[in-house]
Design a protein around this motif. Structure first.
Motif, PDB file in Angstrom:
ATOM      1  N   ASP A  11       0.829  -1.206   0.000  1.00 56.45           N
ATOM      2  CA  ASP A  11       0.000   0.000   0.000  1.00 56.45           C
ATOM      3  C   ASP A  11       0.865   1.259   0.000  1.00 56.45           C
ATOM      4  N   TYR A 135      -0.756   4.844   5.962  1.00 57.10           N
ATOM      5  CA  TYR A 135      -0.579   4.483   7.372  1.00 57.10           C
ATOM      6  C   TYR A 135       0.263   5.569   8.046  1.00 57.10           C
ATOM      7  N   ARG A 182      -5.557   2.514   1.989  1.00 57.42           N
ATOM      8  CA  ARG A 182      -5.237   1.163   2.442  1.00 57.42           C
ATOM      9  C   ARG A 182      -6.030   0.129   1.672  1.00 57.42           C
TER      10      ARG A 182
END
Length: 206
Positions: A11, A135, A182
């Motif tokens: 990702d 993230y 994500r």
């Protein structure tokens, strides 16, 4: 359910390729990416103490290797510091780790987060997306590499302004179309969510 390390890495790599490099948000990123000098590390830590241990390990690993092998590290926090306020608070501990390891002025840490917010902006300001990664992520950089890159780029001081213009032209719909969230559409990484009005603020220099 914990995010598998490879999923978090994939990702993040997609975000780097499509957003950071694809939109030219960082003119220096393509070179190290193409040369395979970007290291992706994943921390599954859920406490500050455990995260600091992972951070210190990656800082030491980066310094131990030659820049031609590993120029920079993206430390991806797959489970911890999903709240931007907590993440923002942790940055002081991260910077202290540099001092404690006598690495201040040698390495630096740049913050990236799915809910990143610059000081003085609204939570839905599109310019915040220049620092919004899938993230929470700590970008570990070599000061020498930054200095060389800036010296080779004649208008380095204009990067911030150009990025703001790029994001304003792109808009939220354009960002969504990049598909850089994500895997599985985790809402914390979605630019369409409504963020709390009390979301904390980052620095314009981050």
């Amino acid at each position: 359910m914990p995010v598998p390390s490879q999923v978090a890495i994939d990702d993040t790599r997609a975000w780097l390729e499509r957003a950071v490099i694809g939109l030219n948000l960082c003119p220096f990123a393509k070179g190290v990416h193409v040369k395979g000098q970007v290291h992706y590390a994943v921390s599954h830590a859920t406490t500050s103490q455990a995260l600091l241990q992972d951070l210190e390990f990656e800082l030491k690993q980066l310094l131990a290797l030659d820049a031609s092998e590993r120029d920079t590290t993206l430390l991806i926090l797959s489970e911890g510091l999903a709240d931007f306020l907590d993440f923002n608070d942790f940055l002081a501990e991260a910077d202290q780790a540099l001092v404690d390891l006598a690495l201040d002025g040698i390495l630096q840490i740049a913050p990236l987060h799915p809910l990143f917010q610059f000081a003085g902006t609204s939570d839905d300001d599109i310019t915040n997306y220049t620092n919004r990664s899938p993230y929470p992520t700590l970008h570990l950089l070599r000061e020498d590499s930054i200095d060389r890159a800036v010296a080779a780029f004649p208008d380095a001081e204009s990067i911030y302004e150009v990025n703001m213009q790029t994001m304003e032209r792109l808009g939220v719909e354009g960002w969504v179309a990049l598909g850089v969230g994500r895997s599985g559409g985790d809402p914390v990484a979605s630019p369409e969510i409504e963020l709390p009005a009390t979301a904390p603020h980052g620095s314009k220099d981050a």
